[in-house]
Design a protein around this motif. Structure first.
Motif, PDB file in Angstrom:
ATOM      1  N   ARG A  44      49.160  62.971   6.450  1.00 37.47           N
ATOM      2  CA  ARG A  44      48.663  63.949   7.296  1.00 37.47           C
ATOM      3  C   ARG A  44      47.068  63.451   8.071  1.00 37.47           C
ATOM      4  O   ARG A  44      46.445  62.412   7.550  1.00 37.47           O
ATOM      5  CB  ARG A  44      48.203  65.364   6.653  1.00 37.47           C
TER       6      ARG A  44
ATOM      7  N   SER B 287      46.725  62.285   2.109  1.00 31.38           N
ATOM      8  CA  SER B 287      47.857  62.918   1.458  1.00 31.38           C
ATOM      9  C   SER B 287      47.829  64.388   1.113  1.00 31.38           C
ATOM     10  O   SER B 287      46.676  64.814   0.728  1.00 31.38           O
ATOM     11  CB  SER B 287      48.305  62.105   0.380  1.00 31.38           C
ATOM     12  N   ASP B 288      48.722  65.198   1.296  1.00 34.35           N
ATOM     13  CA  ASP B 288      48.712  66.614   0.587  1.00 34.35           C
ATOM     14  C   ASP B 288      48.851  66.697  -0.926  1.00 34.35           C
ATOM     15  O   ASP B 288      48.200  67.512  -1.403  1.00 34.35           O
ATOM     16  CB  ASP B 288      49.954  67.252   1.203  1.00 34.35           C
TER      17      ASP B 288
ATOM     18  N   THR C 131      54.471  69.265   0.458  1.00 35.03           N
ATOM     19  CA  THR C 131      54.860  69.409   1.827  1.00 35.03           C
ATOM     20  C   THR C 131      56.101  68.776   2.274  1.00 35.03           C
ATOM     21  O   THR C 131      56.940  69.209   2.505  1.00 35.03           O
ATOM     22  CB  THR C 131      53.839  69.065   3.033  1.00 35.03           C
TER      23      THR C 131
ATOM     24  N   MET D  99      52.993  63.098  -0.426  1.00 39.41           N
ATOM     25  CA  MET D  99      53.022  64.237   0.392  1.00 39.41           C
ATOM     26  C   MET D  99      53.399  65.426  -0.129  1.00 39.41           C
ATOM     27  O   MET D  99      53.560  66.448   0.595  1.00 39.41           O
ATOM     28  CB  MET D  99      53.523  63.849   1.944  1.00 39.41           C
TER      29      MET D  99
END
Length: 175
Positions: free
Chosen positions: A136, A149-150, A102, A99
């Motif tokens: 997310r 996932s970021d 973030t 992630m």
């Protein structure tokens, strides 16, 4: 008099007892409910920082339910800024980079357990493949959910439903 938050935590560590025991005279219940319990004392909510660590990837597992220490949040801030009650929160340390940027490795998250359903696009605590994950979630035009996932190194998944534990409402990390 009332001890300061710092003194309360120091006393609990020195005496090898929980902050909850010092504040209320009782210990948290054993088992899964001990993880989610917060203690309100005066102007503060003491959230237990459990030694629960799980990956923000797909292989997250609960490793221990032992309380390591507590982190104090102002009670009025939790109600005003987070729009929730302390009984609905869980504080967890995240490991992994799925992630990032973030949520970074070793960041802390507060998840609102009173929101166990997808309500809007955002970051959620999920039960996935027998473990936990922070991902997310976005609704696609076809009604299915995109779980991603970021970090672009990780692939997104399209699913029709997902087991949501709670919505992530706060992220705390080191700078």
């Amino acid at each position: 008099g009332q001890p300061s938050v710092g003194n309360l935590v120091a006393l609990a560590r020195a005496a090898r007892v929980s902050v909850e025991w010092l504040a209320t005279g009782s210990e948290p219940a054993q088992g899964a409910h001990a993880v989610t319990r917060a203690v309100e004392h005066g102007d503060f909510i003491f959230m237990p920082r459990n030694s629960i660590r799980f990956s923000s990837g797909r292989d997250g597992i609960l490793r221990s339910e032992q309380v390591v220490d507590s982190i104090a949040f102002r009670a009025d801030w939790v109600k005003r800024a987070l729009h929730t009650e302390s009984r609905d929160l869980i504080l967890i340390e995240v490991i992994g980079d799925s992630m990032a940027p973030t949520v970074e490795d070793s960041d802390l998250i507060l998840a609102n357990l009173a929101e166990p359903r997808f309500r809007q696009d955002g970051i959620y605590l999920l039960r996935q493949d027998g473990g936990l994950a922070v991902k997310r979630i976005q609704r696609r035009p076809d009604g299915k959910l995109l779980v991603r996932s970021d970090n672009p190194k990780y692939e997104a998944m399209v699913v029709s439903n997902v087991k949501i534990i709670g919505r992530v409402i706060w992220i705390g990390g080191c700078v």
